[in-house]
Design a protein around this motif. Structure first.
Motif, PDB file in Angstrom:
ATOM      1  N   ALA A  14      -9.718  37.456  -4.793  1.00  0.00           N
ATOM      2  CA  ALA A  14      -8.308  37.846  -4.671  1.00  0.00           C
ATOM      3  C   ALA A  14      -7.883  37.851  -3.206  1.00  0.00           C
ATOM      4  N   GLU A  15      -8.749  38.363  -2.346  1.00  0.00           N
ATOM      5  CA  GLU A  15      -8.462  38.329  -0.906  1.00  0.00           C
ATOM      6  C   GLU A  15      -8.336  36.893  -0.425  1.00  0.00           C
ATOM      7  N   GLY A  16      -9.198  36.020  -0.950  1.00  0.00           N
ATOM      8  CA  GLY A  16      -9.160  34.618  -0.556  1.00  0.00           C
ATOM      9  C   GLY A  16      -7.857  33.943  -0.915  1.00  0.00           C
ATOM     10  N   VAL A  17      -7.309  34.266  -2.079  1.00  0.00           N
ATOM     11  CA  VAL A  17      -6.022  33.699  -2.480  1.00  0.00           C
ATOM     12  C   VAL A  17      -4.925  34.187  -1.536  1.00  0.00           C
ATOM     13  N   GLU A  18      -4.922  35.474  -1.252  1.00  0.00           N
ATOM     14  CA  GLU A  18      -3.906  36.018  -0.339  1.00  0.00           C
ATOM     15  C   GLU A  18      -4.038  35.429   1.064  1.00  0.00           C
ATOM     16  N   GLN A  19      -5.264  35.283   1.538  1.00  0.00           N
ATOM     17  CA  GLN A  19      -5.473  34.686   2.858  1.00  0.00           C
ATOM     18  C   GLN A  19      -5.043  33.226   2.887  1.00  0.00           C
ATOM     19  N   ALA A  20      -5.285  32.506   1.800  1.00  0.00           N
ATOM     20  CA  ALA A  20      -4.867  31.106   1.724  1.00  0.00           C
ATOM     21  C   ALA A  20      -3.352  31.000   1.752  1.00  0.00           C
ATOM     22  N   ALA A  53      -8.841  28.238  -3.474  1.00  0.00           N
ATOM     23  CA  ALA A  53      -9.026  29.669  -3.708  1.00  0.00           C
ATOM     24  C   ALA A  53      -8.722  30.026  -5.162  1.00  0.00           C
ATOM     25  N   GLU A  54      -7.656  29.462  -5.706  1.00  0.00           N
ATOM     26  CA  GLU A  54      -7.309  29.731  -7.100  1.00  0.00           C
ATOM     27  C   GLU A  54      -8.324  29.112  -8.056  1.00  0.00           C
ATOM     28  N   ALA A  55      -8.888  27.976  -7.693  1.00  0.00           N
ATOM     29  CA  ALA A  55      -9.890  27.323  -8.534  1.00  0.00           C
ATOM     30  C   ALA A  55     -11.151  28.179  -8.642  1.00  0.00           C
ATOM     31  N   ARG A  56     -11.553  28.832  -7.558  1.00  0.00           N
ATOM     32  CA  ARG A  56     -12.725  29.714  -7.621  1.00  0.00           C
ATOM     33  C   ARG A  56     -12.459  30.899  -8.552  1.00  0.00           C
TER      34      ARG A  56
END
Length: 104
Positions: A14-20, A53-56
């Motif tokens: 979730a953090e990765g999506v926001e960071q992306a 990020a969304e794919a993960r």
């Protein structure tokens, strides 16, 4: 162990999506103009970052979670996939060494 790892991976993804989203926006609105990067190139890169990020997240929810804790090969594969997804965050302070995937 599994519940903690699932919570950890979900939080990091979730953090990765926001960071992306944030970094993609910064790239398009500020980075590209400052570095003379064509806008279409910056937009494409921003979309790729977000999509990855969304794919993960989708991988976790669609292919790991339905089989996690089940018997046999599907359960073992799901558990290994979960450890592999978590391994990306090896340097995170909350990452536990027992979550490492099995050696190849």
């Amino acid at each position: 162990m599994t519940d903690d790892l699932v919570a950890f991976v979900r939080a990091r993804l979730a953090e990765g999506v926001e960071q992306a989203r944030w970094s993609g926006n910064m790239l398009v609105t500020q980075g590209a103009p400052a570095m003379n990067v064509p806008l279409d190139v910056a937009e494409k890169r921003a979309r790729l970052l977000l999509h990855a990020a969304e794919a993960r997240q989708a991988l976790l929810e669609r292919t790991v979670m339905p089989y996690l804790g089940t018997a046999g090969l599907p359960g073992r594969v799901a558990a290994e996939q979960l450890r592999l997804l978590g391994w990306e965050f090896l340097g995170h302070p909350d990452y536990r060494d027992q979550w490492r995937p099995d050696p190849v």
